[in-house]
Each structure stands twice: as C-alpha cells, then as structure tokens.
Motif scaffolding. Structure first.
Motif, short mmCIF file in Angstrom:
data_model
loop_
_atom_site.label_atom_id
_atom_site.label_comp_id
_atom_site.label_asym_id
_atom_site.label_seq_id
_atom_site.Cartn_x
_atom_site.Cartn_y
_atom_site.Cartn_z
N UNK A 47 0.82 -1.56 -0.33
CA UNK A 47 -0.21 0.03 0.28
C UNK A 47 1.09 1.00 0.38
N UNK A 48 1.98 0.93 0.85
CA UNK A 48 2.82 2.02 0.34
C UNK A 48 3.51 2.42 -0.64
N UNK A 49 4.00 1.45 -1.23
CA UNK A 49 4.25 1.44 -2.98
C UNK A 49 3.33 2.52 -3.31
N UNK A 50 1.95 2.30 -3.21
CA UNK A 50 0.62 2.90 -4.45
C UNK A 50 0.63 3.97 -3.89
N UNK A 51 0.32 4.16 -2.77
CA UNK A 51 -0.59 5.59 -2.41
C UNK A 51 1.26 7.24 -2.84
N UNK A 52 2.63 6.40 -2.56
CA UNK A 52 3.36 6.96 -2.63
C UNK A 52 3.82 7.16 -4.54
N UNK A 53 3.02 6.23 -5.34
CA UNK A 53 2.52 6.51 -7.15
C UNK A 53 1.65 7.10 -7.07
N UNK A 54 0.80 7.78 -6.55
CA UNK A 54 -0.59 8.63 -6.35
C UNK A 54 -0.11 9.87 -6.43
N UNK A 55 0.80 9.71 -5.26
CA UNK A 55 0.87 11.37 -4.86
C UNK A 55 1.54 11.88 -6.16
N UNK A 56 2.44 11.16 -6.78
CA UNK A 56 3.31 11.59 -7.78
C UNK A 56 2.37 11.94 -9.09
N UNK A 57 1.26 11.08 -9.42
CA UNK A 57 0.02 11.65 -9.59
C UNK A 57 -0.32 13.00 -9.97
N UNK A 58 -0.32 12.87 -8.68
CA UNK A 58 -1.03 14.14 -7.52
C UNK A 58 -0.03 15.90 -7.91
N UNK A 59 1.22 14.78 -7.83
CA UNK A 59 1.98 16.27 -8.16
C UNK A 59 2.49 16.58 -9.60
N UNK A 60 1.77 15.09 -10.67
CA UNK A 60 2.88 15.80 -11.62
C UNK A 60 1.04 16.66 -12.56
N UNK A 61 0.43 16.29 -11.75
CA UNK A 61 -0.73 17.02 -12.71
C UNK A 61 -1.08 17.99 -12.39
#
Length: 431
Positions: A47-61
C-alpha cells in the motif's frame, strides 16, 4: 496505516484525491487499489508503494509531468528498496515478492497509465523505465553535481569546465551512447568540422575524462569498457595549433588609447589603462571593485578569476593613483555600468569592443588581442631584468618551479612595487 482499509478478507490501499486536481482523475474523490493480500504487514508495504505512486501522479497533475524529476524520484526509491522477500512466513509454494519487485510493478502501471493519458510518449516511458531501474544513466542529470567540486575555482576556470561538460553531455545523452567509435567521431568532428584548435580539443577531452571518472567513482556508470576508450582518445594530427599571442609594443598600446574610439569610450579607456600597468586579465579588471583599492598602501587587491595564483596584491603605478582615486559615483565596481551575464562575467562586452577597435587599427587577428597587453607587461618586466618570480606574483601566474611554486612565501610588496615602477609608456596625452 491510515491509507489502508480491510474489505472482506483483503486489504485495499486508498488516497483522497485533492479537490483541485479531481477533474484530471475522472472527478474521483478517492483512489482505491487492492493489495492482493490479507496479511496486514505485507499489505502495508504494498500500500505504501501504491500511495507514493498516486502522490506523484497528483504532483504531476498540478505541475505537469517533468520526465527527469519523475525518473529521478523512482530511481531513488528503487535503489532504497530491499530485494529480499517481504514475508518470511509465506505459505509453502508461495514466493513472497520483494519491495523492489513491487515498486517496479507499481512504476510500470503508472507509466502505462501516463502513456494512455498521453502525458508520456512511448519512447519517454521506455527511456524513463530504463533509467529508473539503472539500465541507463542520463548524463546531463549529473553535470551540476559534478561542477559543484569546482565551486572555489575562478570564474573563467569554472566557465571553461562548464562549457566542456555541457558540450560532452549534449553529444552523449546517456552512458550507452558513449562508445569508443562515438568518442573518436566526436573528437574528429571538433577538429575537422568545427576547426577547433588542438589545445581546445585537448581541454574538451580532459574534461570528458574527468566527468566520466566522477560518474564511475559515484557508481553512476560502469567502469569498463569506456574508461579504456577515454584513455585512448587522441587529438588528430590534422588539428591546427593554437597560435601564440603577440605582445603589443608600448607605443602600440598608447596608440590604441589615443584612438578616437577609445577617447569616446571611458570604460574601454579605463580598462586598457589599468591593464597596461598591472598585466591583469580582462575579467579580473571587469570584476574589480572600489573596495579592492587600498589608497593607504597604494595597492590593488585582485580577487582572481582563474587560479589561486590570480589572487594577489599589486602595487599601484604612480600613473594609476590619481586616475583610480578620482573615480566617483555609487557603482561598487571600478569600471561601472557593465552588465553581468548568466555566467557571472562582466567583461565580455568590453572585450568585444576592444576586439573591434584593434581590428580596425590593423593589428594581427587572433594573435594581437587584449591578452597582448598582459604580454606587453611581461615583456617589459623581462627587459628590465625583473625576477621571474616577482613578475609572476604581479600578473598572477603560477610558479612552475618546486622552490618558488611550493615553498616560497612570495615576493615582498617592495619588490613588486619596484618592478611596477619600471613599466614605461609614451605619454598618454601627446606633448
């Protein structure tokens, strides 16, 4: 873990999507994904890996996708991820994945999503993946870290090294492109197509070797086989030799000062006048501040722009004292009104003006330049039997001998003052 929720017997990772970017995520208020396990410890890691990836997507957005930063972030995370199985208590016949394996899977999923959303092109995604997992190194990403080791060097030295490294990384975007054949072609093109002098090509090659050694030392690239290829680089025999600078005569220097162009250009006049009584380099003069002038001791303190030897104290010639003491205004620099360029240099515009002037006066192109005034000073010192060590301390040259260069504390102020007073020119104003 706050971002973990048990649904039935399986844990799911989740993240609340910030309101300002929900429109870029299909207006979803929350992102969910199964971890595929009911083991809470294993689910927490996945879950920590998935959340980290989502947060990068938010930053990119929010900011747009920066391929370089995105790749660096993943590369850092992959390097810090364990390659050992995460669950030692796995069921018989089940091989628990490592943190690294899970991180790679999450990264691949994110790459596929961004390609699908047209935020990455397929080639960008492929390159990003290879760089992140350590298959390739983008050389330009490391040039600033490499240049940091030269932070205490002079402005001119740093600028030369920076230009050489930029030339190299522009030619070779990644470590895979650095091959013996490509290196040879690069050197040949500098000689045959750009017609760079042998000395310039040698400087480029030396910096390329140094930069590559830095990458090897920091385990960014592999040592072999490219280190050997760098060692075999040679300047082609067709390279032209750099022609040496010819000094102006004392009469020629004064003729330049008396020219109508120089008379109408107070900045250029002051530049030439200080140079002819100090032998200073053009950028040293452009960077000279009024606080560097000591009228009590009647000396000029040059802070240097090239080497350690360039940091020196030079006595004021009697001709300079009234000129320098008469400078008025609020500009902190002796030669006021000059702009500083992106490399922190102030002397380029003046250098171009001098170049145009001496060319119109018929002096030899490439061989009689502003640096020729420095050669004029050195010539006068030699003809007046000034010791080489004293002359070097005045003009800011490194001493090549073991005795003077390593052990000597340098010339005394009186020795230097006596030498400076031996500089002679025709009257600056015709009698």
């Amino acid at each position: 873990m706050a971002n973990l929720k048990l649904q039935g017997s399986i844990y799911h990772a989740r993240l609340t999507v910030p309101k300002d970017v929900r429109d870029k995520f299909g207006n979803k208020a929350e992102m969910w994904r199964t971890t595929g396990t009911g083991n809470k410890r294993l689910a927490a890691i996945r879950g920590a890996e998935m959340v980290a990836a989502w947060k990068r997507e938010v930053l990119s957005a929010r900011n747009g996708v920066d391929v370089t930063e995105w790749t660096k972030s993943w590369a850092k995370q992959l390097r810090s991820s364990s390659v050992l199985p995460m669950d030692d208590d796995a069921l018989p016949g089940y091989k628990s994945p490592s943190e690294r394996e899970l991180a790679e899977l999450v990264m691949i999923d994110q790459l596929e999503d961004m390609v699908q959303d047209q935020r990455f092109t397929v080639p960008q995604a492929k390159d990003a993946f290879e760089v992140a997992i350590g298959q390739r190194a983008i050389l330009a990403d490391y040039k600033e870290d490499y240049m940091a080791q030269y932070r205490n060097h002079g402005i001119k030295t740093k600028a030369a090294y920076q230009a050489a490294v930029e030339r190299f990384v522009n030619q070779f975007p990644d470590d895979h492109s650095v091959t013996p054949k490509a290196l040879k072609a690069w050197v040949t093109s500098m000689v045959d197509e750009e017609e760079l002098a042998a000395k310039t090509v040698t400087r480029m090659m030396n910096q390329a070797r140094s930069f590559w050694a830095y990458l090897v030392d920091h385990e960014i690239v592999a040592d072999a086989p490219n280190t050997a290829a760098f060692a075999q680089m040679k300047v082609p025999k067709t390279a032209k030799k750099q022609e040496s600078v010819i000094p102006f005569s004392a009469d020629e220097v004064v003729s330049i000062l008396r020219s109508p162009v120089a008379v109408e250009d107070p900045q250029l006049t002051l530049l030439i006048t200080i140079a002819m009584y100090t032998g200073a380099r053009i950028e040293e003069l452009a960077m000279l501040k009024r606080s560097d002038l000591d009228f009590k001791l009647e000396v000029i303190n040059f802070r240097g722009t090239k080497t350690k030897a360039a940091v020196r104290t030079v006595p004021m010639h009697p001709v300079l004292i009234p000129i320098l003491s008469g400078i008025k205004g609020e500009d902190p620099y002796v030669i006021d009104g000059l702009n500083t360029d992106g490399r922190g240099e102030r002397g380029k515009a003046l250098g171009k003006r001098f170049g145009r002037l001496k060319t119109t006066m018929g002096f030899i192109p490439r061989r009689q330049v502003f640096h020729s005034i420095r050669a004029t000073v050195a010539t006068q010192f030699e003809q007046a039997h000034v010791g080489e060590g004293v002359a070097a301390d005045i003009v800011g040259h490194e001493k090549k001998t073991m005795t003077y260069g390593l052990y000597s504390g340098g010339s005394s102020l009186e020795q230097k003052r006596d030498a400076v007073h031996k500089l002679k020119y025709p009257p600056l104003v015709p009698l």
